[in-house]
Design an enzyme around this catalytic site. Structure first.
Site, PDB file in Angstrom:
ATOM      1  N   HIS A 313      -2.917   5.014  -4.972  1.00  0.00           N
ATOM      2  CA  HIS A 313      -2.264   3.923  -4.267  1.00  0.00           C
ATOM      3  C   HIS A 313      -3.116   2.678  -4.391  1.00  0.00           C
ATOM      4  O   HIS A 313      -4.347   2.770  -4.382  1.00  0.00           O
ATOM      5  CB  HIS A 313      -2.063   4.269  -2.780  1.00  0.00           C
ATOM      6  CG  HIS A 313      -1.045   3.408  -2.125  1.00  0.00           C
ATOM      7  ND1 HIS A 313      -1.364   2.195  -1.568  1.00  0.00           N
ATOM      8  CD2 HIS A 313       0.296   3.564  -1.979  1.00  0.00           C
ATOM      9  CE1 HIS A 313      -0.252   1.644  -1.099  1.00  0.00           C
ATOM     10  NE2 HIS A 313       0.758   2.454  -1.325  1.00  0.00           N
ATOM     11  N   ASP A 370       4.987   9.700  -1.775  1.00  0.00           N
ATOM     12  CA  ASP A 370       5.994  10.282  -2.655  1.00  0.00           C
ATOM     13  C   ASP A 370       5.659  11.690  -3.131  1.00  0.00           C
ATOM     14  O   ASP A 370       6.457  12.311  -3.824  1.00  0.00           O
ATOM     15  CB  ASP A 370       6.187   9.377  -3.888  1.00  0.00           C
ATOM     16  CG  ASP A 370       6.886   8.088  -3.509  1.00  0.00           C
ATOM     17  OD1 ASP A 370       7.738   8.136  -2.606  1.00  0.00           O
ATOM     18  OD2 ASP A 370       6.570   7.043  -4.099  1.00  0.00           O
TER      19      ASP A 370
HETATM   20  N1  CMC Z   1      -3.038   9.650 -12.265  1.00  0.00           N
HETATM   21  C1  CMC Z   1      -4.124   9.477 -13.044  1.00  0.00           C
HETATM   22  N2  CMC Z   1      -4.937   8.405 -12.981  1.00  0.00           N
HETATM   23  C2  CMC Z   1      -4.630   7.458 -12.085  1.00  0.00           C
HETATM   24  C3  CMC Z   1      -3.508   7.566 -11.244  1.00  0.00           C
HETATM   25  C4  CMC Z   1      -2.702   8.711 -11.353  1.00  0.00           C
HETATM   26  N3  CMC Z   1      -1.612   8.869 -10.575  1.00  0.00           N
HETATM   27  N4  CMC Z   1      -3.425   6.473 -10.449  1.00  0.00           N
HETATM   28  C5  CMC Z   1      -4.470   5.690 -10.795  1.00  0.00           C
HETATM   29  N5  CMC Z   1      -5.196   6.287 -11.776  1.00  0.00           N
HETATM   30  C6  CMC Z   1      -6.437   5.793 -12.382  1.00  0.00           C
HETATM   31  C7  CMC Z   1      -6.154   4.678 -13.381  1.00  0.00           C
HETATM   32  O1  CMC Z   1      -5.969   5.190 -14.684  1.00  0.00           O
HETATM   33  C8  CMC Z   1      -7.406   3.842 -13.259  1.00  0.00           C
HETATM   34  O2  CMC Z   1      -8.428   4.501 -13.948  1.00  0.00           O
HETATM   35  P1  CMC Z   1      -9.593   3.642 -14.685  1.00  0.00           P
HETATM   36  O3  CMC Z   1     -10.309   2.934 -13.579  1.00  0.00           O
HETATM   37  O4  CMC Z   1     -10.403   4.646 -15.416  1.00  0.00           O
HETATM   38  O5  CMC Z   1      -8.879   2.676 -15.601  1.00  0.00           O
HETATM   39  C9  CMC Z   1      -7.739   3.926 -11.770  1.00  0.00           C
HETATM   40  O6  CMC Z   1      -7.204   5.192 -11.337  1.00  0.00           O
HETATM   41  C10 CMC Z   1      -7.138   2.799 -10.938  1.00  0.00           C
HETATM   42  O7  CMC Z   1      -5.735   2.788 -11.167  1.00  0.00           O
HETATM   43  P2  CMC Z   1      -4.861   1.484 -11.281  1.00  0.00           P
HETATM   44  O8  CMC Z   1      -3.655   1.771 -12.114  1.00  0.00           O
HETATM   45  O9  CMC Z   1      -5.712   0.331 -11.694  1.00  0.00           O
HETATM   46  O10 CMC Z   1      -4.454   1.304  -9.767  1.00  0.00           O
HETATM   47  P3  CMC Z   1      -3.291   0.410  -9.227  1.00  0.00           P
HETATM   48  O11 CMC Z   1      -3.690   0.044  -7.865  1.00  0.00           O
HETATM   49  O12 CMC Z   1      -2.961  -0.684 -10.185  1.00  0.00           O
HETATM   50  O13 CMC Z   1      -2.017   1.397  -9.219  1.00  0.00           O
HETATM   51  C11 CMC Z   1      -0.476   3.055  -8.530  1.00  0.00           C
HETATM   52  C12 CMC Z   1      -1.576   2.073  -8.090  1.00  0.00           C
HETATM   53  C13 CMC Z   1       0.180   3.648  -7.300  1.00  0.00           C
HETATM   54  C14 CMC Z   1       0.593   2.300  -9.324  1.00  0.00           C
HETATM   55  C15 CMC Z   1      -1.121   4.158  -9.394  1.00  0.00           C
HETATM   56  O14 CMC Z   1      -2.045   4.901  -8.626  1.00  0.00           O
HETATM   57  C16 CMC Z   1      -0.088   5.082 -10.025  1.00  0.00           C
HETATM   58  O15 CMC Z   1       0.408   4.793 -11.114  1.00  0.00           O
HETATM   59  N6  CMC Z   1       0.257   6.225  -9.343  1.00  0.00           N
HETATM   60  C17 CMC Z   1       1.331   7.073  -9.806  1.00  0.00           C
HETATM   61  C18 CMC Z   1       2.676   6.497  -9.374  1.00  0.00           C
HETATM   62  C19 CMC Z   1       2.913   6.665  -7.888  1.00  0.00           C
HETATM   63  O16 CMC Z   1       2.710   7.725  -7.327  1.00  0.00           O
HETATM   64  N7  CMC Z   1       3.430   5.586  -7.240  1.00  0.00           N
HETATM   65  C20 CMC Z   1       3.804   5.614  -5.833  1.00  0.00           C
HETATM   66  C21 CMC Z   1       2.954   4.737  -4.978  1.00  0.00           C
HETATM   67  S1  CMC Z   1       3.181   5.072  -3.207  1.00  0.00           S
HETATM   68  C22 CMC Z   1       4.841   4.641  -2.887  1.00  0.00           C
HETATM   69  C23 CMC Z   1       5.013   3.194  -2.865  1.00  0.00           C
HETATM   70  O17 CMC Z   1       4.747   2.561  -1.834  1.00  0.00           O
HETATM   71  O18 CMC Z   1       5.427   2.635  -3.896  1.00  0.00           O
END
Ligand code: CMC
Length: 434
Positions: A313, A370
């Protein structure tokens, strides 16, 4: 309850080449600190650059407090756990939209207003004939909500409180009907009209599952679970879809158009669409003999686009309190129904494996709202394509509350800036010389 926001006496000092600037510091009621950079460009010519808004406060807001480090979520000051235990969804919606929990008279009058608007205009039903049978219900939801603006042209003035009020009631009342019709369309059954003697959640289940050929009575456990799911989804401050609703609304676009845009933003798998994507992933792992380690390894592999859906998140760097509530409810519901869902077992195994893995520990990636919600929706008999639609029904009061707050605060049109990285001025080359 303290709710003051102070222009603190503190200032931040910013030095850019030979210029030094004093910037005001704003402190929220929970002590959060924001540096007000609105005068930066006029004074220095520079802007701030914060791609994906990781560190940008887009507004002041009195609706929801979220502390991602400590796993705290409160609507209008009330902890989510308390609301989930004591309120129903419409009371929670009232709290978010109007700022206070309703008295019993206010609650009764609000429920009556909602009941009054549950039906769709008969002409709207013909829209559904135009959608392909396998259309995704989120596409239908967004289109039909946008189309409400063509039917209610009498309530489009965003500065008229009475027109806004009736639009709010229409949206909350009609969204479940629009959603249930999209499901009925997809399975070729006749649309079921709303039944106003039922509660909000009972009515939704009735429109989803009853048919003219048979009786249907919603299981009280299902109603309770649905109510809880809608409450925990009801608001989450400046998330992607809410920011979209505010962004669109800031141009003075009507409420229906703004909410329709928010539904589009919610659909994406990185946001609300994650619940559908998560269940698809859990099904895939189950078919793959429950080999969770393989999927954890895939999620860690930087050459692979795969992510653990329902994990991580932007704000929560600790347990998502909504996930904790949902997991408990999921466990309870499956036990009550005496259901052994292999997906729930795979989900638990996946959670344990990921939370032991240094990749997830170091990045503070926990199950989010989720992760378990889809398992409950499945137990309620909701088809997977409808999961994000349920999220939208839950999130609607939050979107409305933010849209309303933005107008009440007299916000200006939202218009971010950019750092241009394209070519500098070039001479035009005629087509035969390119
Ligand atoms: N699986 C594997 N690696 C992950 C995941 C994941 N689900 N989420 C984040 N990471 C890694 C990402 O690759 C990055 O690694 P590095 O630092 O080595 O590059 C690090 O963790 C930080 O991730 P980010 O993508 O920069 O984080 P963000 O804040 O931009 O994204 C997120 C947040 C929710 C989009 C992301 O965690 C994600 O894609 N999760 C899966 C989709 C998901 O479950 N979304 C629902 C969110 S909760 C409901 C809502 O309110 O929308």
């Amino acid at each position: 309850m303290t709710s003051a926001v102070s222009e603190s006496s503190k200032t931040a000092r910013l030095v850019l080449e030979d210029k030094e600037l004093e910037l005001p510091v704003v402190v929220g009621s929970e002590g959060e600190v924001g540096i007000d950079i609105s005068s930066l460009r006029s004074q220095t010519g520079a802007i701030t650059l914060d791609e994906a808004y990781v560190n940008t406060g887009s507004t002041r807001s009195a609706i929801t407090f979220l502390n991602g480090e400590d796993g705290v979520l409160r609507y209008r000051g009330y902890p989510i756990e308390t609301l989930a235990e004591h309120c129903d969804f419409l009371e929670t919606a009232y709290l978010l939209i109007y700022g206070e929990l309703p008295t019993s008279d206010q609650a009764a009058s609000f429920r009556e207003d909602i009941r009054h608007h549950t039906m769709l205009h008969e002409d709207m039903k013909s829209f559904y004939n135009g959608f392909p049978r396998d259309a995704h219900p989120m596409g239908i939801l967004s289109s039909v909500v946008g189309a409400l603006s063509t039917f209610y042209q009498d309530s489009m003035d965003v500065h008229d409180p009475d027109q806004v009020e009736v639009s709010i009631h229409r949206l909350i009342a009609k969204l479940p009907t629009i959603a249930a019709y999209s499901h009925k369309k997809s399975i070729g059954q006749p649309f079921v009209y709303p039944k106003n003697s039922l509660s909000y959640c009972e009515n939704f289940l009735h429109m989803m599952f009853s048919t003219p050929a048979g009786d249907y009575e919603a299981d009280p456990d299902f109603v309770e679970a649905l109510n809880l799911l809608l409450i925990v989804h009801a608001d989450h401050e400046q998330n992607c879809s809410t920011s979209t609703v505010r962004m669109v609304g800031s141009s003075n676009a009507n409420l229906f158009a703004s909410i329709s845009a928010g539904i589009g933003a919610l659909w994406g798998p990185l946001h609300g669409g994650a619940n559908e994507a998560c269940v698809n992933m859990l099904e895939q792992i189950t078919r793959d003999n429950g080999n969770v380690q393989k999927y954890v390894d895939m999620a860690k592999d930087k050459q692979n686009n795969f992510r653990l859906m329902g994990f991580g998140h932007r704000v929560y760097k600790n347990r998502d309190p909504r996930a904790t509530i949902i997991k408990t409810s999921c466990d309870k519901l499956l036990q009550k129904l005496d259901l052994k869902d292999p997906l729930f077992e795979v989900a638990q195994k996946l959670e344990e494996t990921a939370l032991r893995d240094s990749y997830f520990v170091e990045r503070k990636l926990y199950p989010n709202v989720d992760f378990y919600s889809g398992v409950i929706y499945r137990a309620l008999g909701i088809p997977v394509q409808m999961f994000t639609v349920l999220f939208a029904i839950g999130r609607l009061p939050g979107w409305i509350a933010h849209w309303k707050e933005m107008h009440a605060d007299g916000s200006r049109i939202n218009r971010p800036r950019q750092i241009y990285t394209g070519p500098t001025r070039r001479d035009f080359v005629p087509v035969d010389q390119r």
